[in-house]
Scaffold this active site. Structure first.
Site, PDB file in Angstrom:
ATOM      1  N   ARG A  44      66.702   2.035   6.891  1.00 34.86           N
ATOM      2  CA  ARG A  44      67.076   3.347   7.409  1.00 34.86           C
ATOM      3  C   ARG A  44      66.740   3.523   8.888  1.00 34.86           C
ATOM      4  NH1 ARG A  44      64.117   6.284   2.425  1.00 34.86           N
ATOM      5  NH2 ARG A  44      63.187   4.201   2.285  1.00 34.86           N
TER       6      ARG A  44
ATOM      7  N   LYS B   2      60.646  -2.252  11.143  1.00 32.26           N
ATOM      8  CA  LYS B   2      60.178  -0.859  11.113  1.00 32.26           C
ATOM      9  C   LYS B   2      58.694  -0.724  11.451  1.00 32.26           C
ATOM     10  CE  LYS B   2      59.577   1.439   7.059  1.00 32.26           C
ATOM     11  NZ  LYS B   2      60.018   2.259   5.905  1.00 32.26           N
TER      12      LYS B   2
ATOM     13  N   ASN C 211      47.547   3.254  59.468  1.00 35.00           N
ATOM     14  CA  ASN C 211      48.656   4.154  59.148  1.00 35.00           C
ATOM     15  C   ASN C 211      49.963   3.382  59.320  1.00 35.00           C
ATOM     16  OD1 ASN C 211      49.321   7.210  58.698  1.00 35.00           O
ATOM     17  ND2 ASN C 211      50.822   6.416  60.140  1.00 35.00           N
TER      18      ASN C 211
ATOM     19  N   TYR D 172      61.324 -10.881  51.114  1.00 39.22           N
ATOM     20  CA  TYR D 172      62.123 -11.830  50.344  1.00 39.22           C
ATOM     21  C   TYR D 172      63.182 -12.431  51.257  1.00 39.22           C
ATOM     22  CZ  TYR D 172      65.073 -13.384  46.404  1.00 39.22           C
ATOM     23  OH  TYR D 172      65.804 -14.106  45.510  1.00 39.22           O
TER      24      TYR D 172
END
Ligand code: UD1
Ligand code: MG
Length: 480
Positions: A18, A25, A383, A393
């Protein structure tokens, strides 16, 4: 102390049709723990001599999870004969010959059934003379459950499954929760007589109840204190209802431990999380995995923390963070995305529309606005200017960026990795940093600005821009 007279059998072989899911489940997560894990945790609390878990559907996945959560569990594979009765029959067959105690049976799909309730059932069983004691519940809507049929004088007579019940039996509101305690010998004896002549062609454990009563033995049904405790999960509706119920319990537990929760309904906390006193959780907060939040932190609104550490007094607003560490007094968000491997030092800041990954931002350092910081180390009290992107990359490999301490980098920079910016260095606005910047240097590589006077009027005549330019330029207006 181990209860040497107790064996717990967990039934987890069913298909869970079900649920309509490729995931078995009992492995669906509930507050961060697989459904069956909740049942195993309860079993462990009872400290039984034996825990036997019956598996069949997706047996490898289920068995692996069971053994990970409860290594001392014994796994039994159910054969092709279906039904809860067959599952129990095979489970008791692996109990050592010397064992002659009580057998407690619980379902792998009833996660909220707690140790206190089961201990109460065990005490009742041991105090009485019944061959079996089962946990029942009175449901207004008993759909799907086995009904407890009692004799005219109120004694338990048998259990009938919904699909096999007569219209009169369907009117019964007392249901079988699926949890039982049996004396081993009568259970074994009666199970041998159970057949599969029912609507599902299964060997039902529930038939043992009727057989015991027919043999003259006594069976007791003890109603549960609150119905939700025995709610089974058979479909996604019940999964959601159970998740909400469990979450409400978890949230309440943290409230009582000193956590302010503004909106209990929209705050979700996994079982493994740890939250300090005076933490404030604002609406829409999801705390998943073994996340730790230290005292006084403010989380939310609309924040997901998965397996994170948040230091004392930190603020994390409208943020999605996974496997990140946020230092004490630090500030994150609104609208920040902290990916795995982010470490933000004490009093640091990851601000608005900032994405970080595999990066350490040192104590007191700030990445306040509109940035992507990946594979980077930033020292202390630096900062990083608004709109800074680390180009980590090259299309094939990832490279590291190192920013020192007390650096002031300009707005809209690109740090093309691998690159290092030394302590106390500055970079100009718009700089594409391709070469290392020595400590204390100012790096600028933007082309000098040229202003071509009168360009708009000459090249875009008649446009609003040209008119505006003309109006602003007194001389031009006079000529026109
Ligand atoms: C069962 C009871 C029902 C009770 C209900 C409470 C039977 C026949 N019926 O019905 O009286 O009201 O639980 O929730 O027992 N399982 C196995 N092997 C099998 C079949 C099932 O191990 O061959 C396991 C399932 O994985 C599950 C548990 O037994 O954990 C109960 O099975 P399920 O199919 O959910 O039974 P219900 O129809 O809920
Ligand atoms: Mg069930």
């Amino acid at each position: 102390m181990t209860d040497t007279n107790l064996a717990v059998i967990v039934l987890a072989a069913g298909q869970g049709t079900r649920m309509k899911s490729t995931l078995p489940k009992v492995l669906h997560p509930l507050a961060g723990v697989p459904i069956v894990g909740h049942v195993l945790a309860t079993a462990r609390e009872l400290a039984p001599e034996h825990v036997v878990v019956v598996v069949r559907h997706e047996r490898d996945a289920v068995a692996a999870t069971v053994l990970e959560l409860l290594p001392e569990a014994v796994i039994v594979d159910q054969d092709e004969i279906p039904g809860t009765g067959r599952a129990v029959e095979q489970a008791i067959a692996v109990l050592p010959k010397a064992f002659a105690g009580d057998v407690m049976i619980v379902s792998g799909d009833v996660p909220l059934l707690d140790a206190a309730t089961l201990t109460g059932l065990l005490v009742a069983h041991r105090a009485g003379a019944s061959a079996a004691t089962l946990l029942s519940a009175i449901f207004q809507d008993a759909t799907g459950y086995g009904r407890i049929v009692r004799t005219d004088d109120g004694a338990v007579h048998r259990i009938v499954e919904q699909r096999d019940a007569t219209p009169e039996e369907l009117e019964i509101h007392e249901v079988n929760s699926g949890s039982y305690i049996f004396h081993l010998e009568p259970l074994r004896e009666q199970l041998a007589k159970v057949n599969t002549r029912n609507s599902q062609g299964e060997k039902y454990i529930t038939d043992v109840i009727g057989l015991l009563c027919a043999s003259g033995a006594e069976v007791t049904a003890v109603p549960v204190s609150e119905n939700w405790i025995v709610g089974g999960i058979n479909d996604r509706v019940q999964l959601a209802e159970t998740a909400q119920r469990l979450n409400a319990l978890i949230v309440r537990g943290w409230q009582l431990a000193g956590v302010t929760v503004r909106d209990t309904g929209s705050t979700w906390i996994d079982l493994q999380a740890t939250i300090g006193e005076d933490v404030e959780l604002l609406p829409g907060t999801m705390i998943t995995g073994p996340t730790v939040i230290e005292r006084g932190a403010i989380i939310g609104p609309d924040t997901s923390l998965d397996t994170c550490e948040v230091g004392e007094g930190a603020t994390v607003r409208r943020t999605d963070a996974t496997l990140a560490v946020i230092g004490a007094g630090a500030s994150v968000g609104p609208f920040a995305y902290l990916r795995p491997g982010t470490y933000l030092g004490a009093k640091g800041k990851i601000g608005t529309f900032v994405e970080t990954k595999n990066s350490t931002i040192g104590a007191g350092s700030k990445v306040p606005h509109l940035s992507y910081i990946g594979d980077t180390t930033v020292g202390e009290e630096s900062n990083v200017g608004a709109g800074t992107i680390t180009a980590n990359y090259d299309g094939v490999n990832k490279h590291k960026t190192v920013v020192g301490s007390h650096v002031r980098s300009g707005s809209h920079n690109v740090f093309v990795a691998p690159v290092t910016i030394g302590d106390g260095a500055y970079t100009g606005a718009g700089t594409v940093v391709r070469k290392d910047v020595p400590p204390g240097a100012l790096a600028i590589n933007v082309a000098p600005q040229r202003n071509m006077t009168g360009w708009t009027l000459a090249n875009r005549p008649g446009t609003a821009a040209a008119k505006a330019a003309a109006a602003a330029d007194g001389e031009a207006t006079d000529k026109a």
